[in-house]
Design a protein around this motif. Structure first.
Motif, PDB file in Angstrom:
ATOM      1  N   ILE A 250       0.868  -1.170   0.000  1.00  9.27           N
ATOM      2  CA  ILE A 250       0.000   0.000   0.000  1.00  9.27           C
ATOM      3  C   ILE A 250       0.905   1.220   0.000  1.00  9.27           C
ATOM      4  O   ILE A 250       1.642   1.464   0.962  1.00  9.27           O
ATOM      5  CB  ILE A 250      -0.933   0.015   1.227  1.00  9.27           C
ATOM      6  CG1 ILE A 250      -1.733  -1.288   1.312  1.00  9.27           C
ATOM      7  CG2 ILE A 250      -1.867   1.211   1.183  1.00  9.27           C
ATOM      8  CD1 ILE A 250      -2.547  -1.409   2.584  1.00  9.27           C
ATOM      9  N   TRP A 291      -8.019   2.069   5.484  1.00 12.11           N
ATOM     10  CA  TRP A 291      -8.195   1.191   4.340  1.00 12.11           C
ATOM     11  C   TRP A 291      -9.082   0.020   4.746  1.00 12.11           C
ATOM     12  O   TRP A 291      -9.137  -0.357   5.927  1.00 12.11           O
ATOM     13  CB  TRP A 291      -6.856   0.642   3.852  1.00 12.11           C
ATOM     14  CG  TRP A 291      -6.022   1.602   3.080  1.00 12.11           C
ATOM     15  CD1 TRP A 291      -6.120   1.895   1.747  1.00 12.11           C
ATOM     16  CD2 TRP A 291      -4.948   2.402   3.565  1.00 12.11           C
ATOM     17  NE1 TRP A 291      -5.180   2.820   1.384  1.00 12.11           N
ATOM     18  CE2 TRP A 291      -4.440   3.153   2.481  1.00 12.11           C
ATOM     19  CE3 TRP A 291      -4.359   2.569   4.813  1.00 12.11           C
ATOM     20  CZ2 TRP A 291      -3.391   4.041   2.595  1.00 12.11           C
ATOM     21  CZ3 TRP A 291      -3.320   3.454   4.946  1.00 12.11           C
ATOM     22  CH2 TRP A 291      -2.837   4.178   3.852  1.00 12.11           C
ATOM     23  N   GLY A 295      -8.943  -5.310   1.469  1.00  9.47           N
ATOM     24  CA  GLY A 295      -8.730  -4.730   0.156  1.00  9.47           C
ATOM     25  C   GLY A 295     -10.047  -4.306  -0.492  1.00  9.47           C
ATOM     26  O   GLY A 295     -11.135  -4.511   0.075  1.00  9.47           O
ATOM     27  N   TYR A 297      -6.732  -2.035  -2.002  1.00 10.75           N
ATOM     28  CA  TYR A 297      -5.888  -1.035  -1.368  1.00 10.75           C
ATOM     29  C   TYR A 297      -5.466   0.070  -2.340  1.00 10.75           C
ATOM     30  O   TYR A 297      -4.486   0.770  -2.087  1.00 10.75           O
ATOM     31  CB  TYR A 297      -4.637  -1.699  -0.790  1.00 10.75           C
ATOM     32  CG  TYR A 297      -4.942  -2.849   0.138  1.00 10.75           C
ATOM     33  CD1 TYR A 297      -5.479  -2.630   1.398  1.00 10.75           C
ATOM     34  CD2 TYR A 297      -4.712  -4.164  -0.254  1.00 10.75           C
ATOM     35  CE1 TYR A 297      -5.772  -3.688   2.252  1.00 10.75           C
ATOM     36  CE2 TYR A 297      -4.992  -5.227   0.592  1.00 10.75           C
ATOM     37  CZ  TYR A 297      -5.525  -4.986   1.841  1.00 10.75           C
ATOM     38  OH  TYR A 297      -5.803  -6.034   2.680  1.00 10.75           O
TER      39      TYR A 297
END
Length: 585
Positions: A250, A291, A295, A297
């Motif tokens: 990320i 986040w 995901g 991401y």
């Protein structure tokens, strides 16, 4: 005096203090355990938030002294109630490190404690093997010196040491290097994550961090997944079974001017909520980013750019058990509580002096039931805050005058672990609400001293056998010498240091470092040593004339070898050949 009349006996306080609370005669095992627990009771006085932090209430009327007395009585009653509810009445002190404690973690069962320090060592403590007089670590590990593929002897302070909440055999350790490591509960290196290529500009293409790893945390449900945050503006998700490359990367793109799209990641936490997992991180530009835990991401789910002041180190970050609240401790001397469902403005904000400038690993955490928030102060006090208002429910001094860096509240033990700048680890507990851990250690009988524990009665054979250690039949030194021959590490700790504080540490000598011969000794005693000072070309040219006049090895072919004959080339042909070579492409 009648038989039914009671007799009042005057008690002498000084005599009672001298004799103690124990009764005469044989005592039961339970009575001795109660005495040892009573000896570990803290003697410091606790205070309410108003008494120690200066919080003011606008409804107070200073003109009414009776009201002040009533409020002080109420505060004392509240403080006593808090002491009964919170496990802070008793403590056990662990002194295993030499410098400030930067990390502390307990395994899920609460049987083993791991602590990291500025002295670059990871200490492992086992509560089951401790006694009141043997409170020490059973193993010391240097994470920077355990890489078998390199002879690197550099040491680095430990930023994070965290037990896996799903598996007690894994400890995530991050130091001031680009590579995080996974250790076992016994201190053995299991996994070392890969290092990225520092010459690549796109962080998506690197297989690991390219700069210092600041912190890390474990996945809340998957035991083999962890995440690390680095100063290269990335969060990297790892599978501990595949350490050659991260599972996901990320890349955080900072919006602050002058950062070139990068900012150091200072804290990260991975929590579980009703809607799924949440991955929350803090950056040096003052941003808080959320986040989706599973995901994708590619972009954050929520972001607050000015959560804290830019270019201040947000060292503390934690998420509540239900995943609805996030608490952050910024380097701008503020503590803020956030609601993940409305992640735009903080719910509450209080002023709290930060210690991130001196200790970047200073943390903040929720209690197991998320009803309290724990944070340390630069004065050495433990602040237990109410998450709804962020006002202190209880403030108690742990290490007065020394900053309190790391705090932890274990769910199963119901005990609070603190690490301070004076290299002390304090385990706070309550004899009524806490179980196992420090409480079980303080109830045990002290271990009897053995001859091996006193270096004055042992012999250390790591430096050879002295004249005093020679075994002579019929003397009193025989038993000591024979015992030392069976135990060559007597008098040394696990890390190899002497238990005697008066004896300096002597490094082990290798066979090549015992003597340092001079040039004269080498010239006289080592054959052909003079060849090192002679030019090899000159040495070979000495035998050129001898080989030509008296060929020893080629003399058998001297009469049979043909004469070398070369073709004669005219001047014109020689020039044409040279021109052809020049024009050749």
């Amino acid at each position: 005096m009648s038989d039914g009349e009671e007799v009042e006996v005057e008690v002498n306080d000084e005599l009672q203090k001298m004799l103690g609370t124990a009764s005469f005669g044989k005592q039961t095992k339970e009575a001795r355990a109660e005495r040892r627990i009573e000896a570990s009771k803290r003697t410091v006085s606790h205070g309410s938030g108003k008494a120690l932090t200066g919080y003011e209430d606008s409804d107070d009327d200073d003109s009414n002294p009776k009201k002040e007395d009533d409020e002080s009585d109420d505060n004392d009653d509240d403080s006593e109630d808090d002491e009964d509810e919170l496990p802070v009445s008793h403590e056990m002190i662990i002194k295993s490190h030499d410098r400030a404690i930067t990390a502390a973690s307990l395994d899920p069962s609460g049987a083993r404690l791991a602590t990291g320090s500025m002295d670059c060592t990871l200490k492992l403590h086992d509560f089951a093997s401790m006694a009141p007089n043997t409170i020490r670590a059973f193993k010391s590990v240097d994470p920077s010196a355990t890489k078998a593929s390199s002879a690197n002897t550099e040491t680095h302070p430990i930023n994070q040491a965290l037990f896996n909440p799903q598996s007690a055999n894994h400890i995530l350790v991050t130091t001031a290097t680009p590579q995080a490591k996974i250790f076992s509960r016994d201190g053995e290196l299991l996994t070392e994550f890969a290092k990225g290529d520092m010459y690549l500009r796109d962080m998506h293409n690197t297989k690991g961090h390219i700069s210092e790893v600041t912190t890390g945390t474990w996945h809340p449900t998957e035991k083999n997944i962890c995440v690390t945050a680095g100063t290269d503006s990335t969060l990297r998700i790892w599978d501990i079974n595949h350490s050659r490359s991260q599972k996901e990367v990320i890349v955080y793109k900072s919006k602050a001017a002058g950062n070139a799209g990068r900012s150091r990641m200072t804290a990260v936490v991975w929590g579980q909520s009703t809607g799924g997992n949440l991955l929350v991180s803090a950056a040096l530009d003052g941003s808080l980013i959320i986040w989706a835990g599973e995901g994708p991401y590619s972009r954050p789910a929520a972001e607050v750019r000015s959560a804290h002041a830019p270019n201040t180190w947000t060292s503390g970050l934690d998420i509540s058990a239900d995943g609805r609240l996030v608490v952050s401790r910024g380097g701008d001397d503020t503590i803020k509580i956030w609601d993940t469902r409305k992640f735009r403005q903080p719910v509450n904000t209080v002023i709290h002096a930060s210690t991130a400038a001196q200790h970047p690993t200073s943390n903040i955490c929720f209690s197991p039931d998320s009803n309290h928030v724990l944070v340390g102060s630069e004065t050495g006090h433990l602040h237990i805050l109410n998450p709804a208002t962020l006002k202190p429910s209880l403030i108690t001094p742990v290490t007065p005058g020394s900053s309190l860096i790391t705090v932890l509240w274990h769910r199963k033990l119901n005990q609070i672990i603190t690490g301070s700048a004076n290299a002390e680890v304090h385990v706070l507990y309550s004899p009524t609400t806490s179980t196992a851990g420090a409480r079980s250690v303080m109830t045990r009988a002290p271990k009897r001293r053995h001859i091996d524990d006193d270096p004055n009665f042992t012999t250390d054979l790591s430096n050879g056998i002295s004249e005093a250690a020679i075994i002579v039949p019929g003397t009193t030194n025989t038993n000591v010498a024979s015992m030392a021959s069976r135990h060559p590490t007597i008098g040394l700790t696990v890390s190899g240091k002497s238990r005697d504080p008066r004896r300096p540490h002597i490094p082990a000598q290798t066979p090549f470092s015992k003597t340092n011969p001079d040039a004269e000794f080498v010239r006289k005693n080592i054959p052909l040593s003079s060849l090192r000072d002679e030019d090899p070309r000159e040495a070979l040219l000495k035998y050129a004339d001898m080989a030509k006049s008296d060929p020893v090895f080629t003399n058998a072919w001297a009469t049979t070898q043909p004469k070398t004959v070369y073709a004669e080339v005219s001047d014109g042909e020689e020039e044409e050949g040279r021109d052809a070579k020049k024009t050749r492409r």
